[in-house]
Design an enzyme around this catalytic site. Structure first.
Site: not given
Length: 255
Positions: A82, A174, A236
């Site tokens: 990924s 964040e 996945h």
């Protein structure tokens, strides 16, 4: 910047693993232990994940250079899933002398439409009230509605760590949330016409749509010596959903 690493095995060729978003190097421990009799295996925590340092922005080319700096002078077999697969592809394209061969797990060298479910995961993790948390089970219960799959919840909660001053998320949530478009993207302009001529294996999950025939032209252009394998019964997270089949496929490629 030095990335956190775990080393297994003392003989044989080097194999380096790069995990995906919200993962850690230790996610590959089962595979690494199985390979360590014949290979020297390195499990890296990617920047902004696990015990590795955080960066100020998200840029695949910069992350690839940080990983390349960890590889040393001896060419390695690089395995990436990924997000880690995109980083690994960029390493091979920018530093081909460092990569003897490349295995890419369920991702293509293309930009996807969005961060898909990962946007929701980021929001759920950031929305958890860590200050009132006493036990990990409470976090699991609080996330259940937004992340109903217990396997995915368990995967995300591996990133929740307790220290002397309370509970903390290890990933830089964040920054990752702010750069989800870049995470889903691909730095094609920054790579120019670069290609990697070493052997490449794509390992995809039959129940995943992250790698499809429409991606084949770009895969072939960037990585002309590639072959593709699809593993049945896997989505996945191929290596965790079909670990035995994945390990056998990877072993043959490394040999």
């Amino acid at each position: 910047m030095s990335l956190h690493r775990t080393e297994l095995g003392e003989t044989g060729s080097r194999v380096v693993f790069c995990h995906g978003l919200f993962g850690q190097g230790k996610n590959w421990t089962q595979v690494a232990k199985a390979l360590s009799a014949d290979h020297r295996v390195t499990l890296l925590d990617m920047p902004n994940h696990g015990r590795s340092p955080w960066t100020e922005t998200f840029d695949y080319l910069h992350l690839a250079d940080l990983v390349a700096a960890e590889l040393g002078d001896e060419p390695v077999a690089l395995v990436g899933h990924s997000m880690g697969g995109k980083i690994s592809m960029c390493v091979a394209l920018r530093h081909p002398a460092l990569v003897e061969r490349l295995a890419v797990v369920d991702i293509a060298p293309v930009a996807y439409d969005s961060g898909r479910e990962f946007i929701g995961y980021t929001q759920t993790m950031r929305g958890l009230d860590l200050g009132s948390l006493e036990r990990r089970a409470e976090a699991d219960a609080a996330m259940a509605a937004a992340v109903p799959d217990p396997t995915v919840r368990s995967f995300l909660l591996q990133n929740l760590r307790r220290t002397d001053d309370g509970w903390h998320w290890q990933p830089n949530l964040e920054l990752l949330g702010r750069h989800m478009d870049e995470l889903a993207g691909w730095p094609s302009e920054g790579l120019g016409d670069a290609s990697y001529d070493g052997p490449v294996l794509w390992i995809g999950g039959a129940d995943s749509d992250y790698v499809s025939e429409e991606h084949a032209p770009e895969m072939d252009r960037r990585f002309p010596r590639n072959r593709r394998i699809t593993i049945k019964g896997a989505g996945h997270w191929v290596h965790s959903q079909q670990p035995e089949v994945f390990l056998e496929v990877l072993r043959r490629f490394l040999a």
